[in-house]
Structure formats: C-alpha cells, structure tokens
Design a protein around this motif. Structure first.
Motif, PDB file in Angstrom:
ATOM      1  N   UNK A 187      61.337  59.080 -64.337  1.00 14.26           N
ATOM      2  CA  UNK A 187      61.101  57.644 -64.330  1.00 14.26           C
ATOM      3  C   UNK A 187      61.304  57.041 -65.715  1.00 14.26           C
ATOM      4  N   UNK A 188      61.855  55.817 -65.721  1.00 14.98           N
ATOM      5  CA  UNK A 188      61.912  55.009 -66.949  1.00 14.98           C
ATOM      6  C   UNK A 188      61.383  53.622 -66.594  1.00 14.98           C
ATOM      7  N   UNK A 189      60.400  53.143 -67.355  1.00 14.35           N
ATOM      8  CA  UNK A 189      59.739  51.866 -67.047  1.00 14.35           C
ATOM      9  C   UNK A 189      59.225  51.841 -65.604  1.00 14.35           C
ATOM     10  N   UNK A 190      58.663  52.976 -65.182  1.00 12.75           N
ATOM     11  CA  UNK A 190      58.096  53.146 -63.830  1.00 12.75           C
ATOM     12  C   UNK A 190      59.128  53.000 -62.713  1.00 12.75           C
ATOM     13  N   UNK A 191      60.397  53.113 -63.048  1.00 18.37           N
ATOM     14  CA  UNK A 191      61.466  53.056 -62.047  1.00 18.37           C
ATOM     15  C   UNK A 191      62.123  54.431 -61.950  1.00 18.37           C
TER      16      UNK A 191
END
Length: 349
Positions: free
Chosen positions: A300-304
C-alpha cells in the motif's frame, strides 16, 4: 485462441429438475470439434446437486452435511452423463474437483498445472467443479464463475466463456453491453434457484480474467453456436477486452495467491517500484498482519493498494528492519537479503 475455458451453469444444464442430457450432447459435440481443430478446452460444469437430487429422488435439502453428501453422489451421476456424451465423439474425460486452497497454495497449484499438462498430452478433456464435499467458508469459491476465472488465469488460457441464460450483461434499458464498461449502469437479475452466482459475480470474474490478459465473454449458452464464434475471434454477448498478459508466478501472485499481511511504503519506495525496482526495508513505513517468509502480502501507498508480492522476511523480522538501510540491517543480526521483496516476486497494479 488455443486454450479456452468454458463455464456452464446449472440454469443451462437442468431442465424439469433433471440434467438436460440433450444440451450436454450438443455441448460435447462442439467441444469435440474444437479439439479436432487443435484447441485445448477445459469445461467448468455445475449440476452435481441437481444430479444427486434426481438420482436419490429427493427434494432440495437444507442441512450442510446432507448437501455435501448429495454433491458427492451427484458428481458420479453427472460425470456418467458427460462420459457417455463425449464417448460418441471418441473423447475421454477426467474430473478435477477444486477448492480455493488449491490455488492459494503454490505447491498444490503447481501440481494442478502438471496434471493438466498430462491430461493434454493424453488428449483428455478436463471437467472442473468445486469440491463441495470438503469445502468450508475459508476455502470455498461459492460459485463457478469465480472458479472458472481463477482456473483460466492459472492455466494461462486465451479465452474464457461464461455461458448463461441471457444474451450478456444488459444496461438499465435492457440492451446488451457489447464491450463491458464499468461506468455503464447495468440491469441486475435475481439469482436463479439453481445457481449460486448472479450477474455481478460474472462481471467480477470477467474483470479478473481480462486483467490477466484473457479475453472473456458473458453470453447466452442456449445459443451454443456462440462458442465457435467467440473462439474464431468474433465478439459475442458482452466482451471483456484483455489487458497485459501475466504469466507463471506473476499471474499466481497477482490473482490467485491469498495475502496474509499488509506492507505500507513511502513515496521513495513507491517511485522505485514504479521503475521496476525491488522493495527495500528502508522504504517500509508500517507492517500489518502475522505473515511468514514466503507468504504473499499486499503493498500500500497512501492507504491505496498498489501491488502484491512475496517477502523474504516474516512479519516479526519485518518489524525489526523496516525503515532501515541495507548497511544498518547487516549490523542488527542475521538478515540475509537486501530486498524485502525482490522485483521478480512482485506485481504492481
């Protein structure tokens, strides 16, 4: 198309509470013709429950234990019908019963692929169904749409056909959507009393297969001529156009493996991954889950969600080394890998 998966549901196979033998005879004829043309075909078939009910002269059952027993009985009867139908065309069949665990577990998945290679070498037609007799919620597909999609991905199929009783996915005006677009409002149908999957499960299956590079269609199985038209390259029903084709381990990681944890990364790591670099411990901000080394994790990056991979370290070790540079890790203890996830064991979505 060389390798085709055809899924046929209960609503097509059952007529007047019994297996529609005429339908199976027609279906076996078309599949046999494709094989004579050099195609490799796998059939995903429902119908065991109905075959068991008819054989035992019972009404629909509610007890899980009875349903599982019924499927065990019905599978035998269903395969007898298929065996007789394909025998007219001098074709042999094999039965393969699967659970989701057969895809999640890498070793079992490889064994499945080896079995398919052997069956293809013998010219035998595999007929697939969910192994309802041992399935639990944790390892259950729940419907053969999902099973057929995952099987097609794992097998590396060129085409997937989801045969149903309507002409395709319909928009809110009742017109067939020729090429699926998630922005179009669709018309929902209730599940049939015989099947377990509705139109939404078929759409999910089509999207997954297409994302793995498999051209997929949802079309009317009562018009069996649709099969040869689709295989010849024509668009029938609602088509899901293929994306880039992932093969081998990458396809398994992306679409078939079951994630056991989450890895949250910083911008530097995200940029590296987008440039086809490995994920290093220094780029990890946080770890969630209790995974072991070699168990797939989501990235995940930035909760994505941006990717998925197989880590070289367990969650316990990851907590110790995350955020640290490779040179510092060597001073902490016995950590053998510079990469937390090597680029060869990772898929970015």
């Amino acid at each position: 198309m060389e390798k085709i998966v055809i899924k046929v549901g209960s609503n097509l196979l059952i007529k007047n509470n019994d297996i529609n033998k005429k339908y199976i005879i027609k279906l076996s004829y078309i599949i046999s013709e494709l094989i004579e043309e050099g195609k490799k075909v796998v059939l995903v078939s429902s119908g065991a429950n109905a075959a068991g009910l008819q054989y035992l002269k019972l009404h629909p059952l509610k007890s899980l234990a009875q349903k599982q027993a019924l499927c065990a009985v019905g599978q035998v009867q269903l395969m007898k019908i298929y065996e007789n139908a394909f025998d007219f065309h001098n074709k042999k069949i094999a039965q393969i019963l699967l659970t989701a665990d057969d895809f999640y577990n890498r070793k079992r998945f490889i064994n499945l692929k080896n079995t398919l290679i052997g069956l293809n070498q013998f010219g035998i037609i595999p007929i697939i169904n969910e192994n309802d007799t041992i399935s639990t919620d944790e390892i259950k597909f729940g419907d053969n749409d999902r099973l057929s999609s995952q099987f097609a991905i794992g097998w590396g199929a060129d085409g997937l056909m989801l045969l149903t009783s309507v002409d395709g996915v319909l928009d809110e005006n009742g017109d067939v959507i020729k090429v699926y677009d998630k922005n179009i409002q669709i018309k929902e149908f209730k599940k049939t009393s015989l099947g377990t999957g509705g139109i939404s499960t078929k759409i999910d299956a089509g999207l997954s297969a297409a994302a793995s590079g498999i051209k997929t269609c949802i079309c009317n199985g009562n018009k069996l001529e649709n099969i040869k038209e689709f295989v010849s390259g024509k668009n029938v029903g609602t088509v899901f156009m293929p994306d880039k084709k992932l093969k081998g381990k990458k396809a398994w990681i992306a679409f078939l493996s079951k994630s056991r944890g989450k890895v949250f990364i910083n911008k530097g790591a995200r940029d590296a991954l987008m440039n086809k670099k490995s994920l290093l411990p220094v780029g990890i901000e946080k770890i969630e889950g209790n995974f072991e080394k070699g168990e797939p994790v989501n990235i995940y990056f930035n909760n994505k969600l941006i990717g998925k991979g197989i880590p070289n370290y367990s969650a316990e070790d990851a907590v110790v080394i995350c955020g640290k540079k490779s040179g510092d890790i060597a001073k902490i203890g016995n950590f053998d890998y510079d990469e937390f996830i090597h680029v060869d064991n990772m898929v970015i979505f």
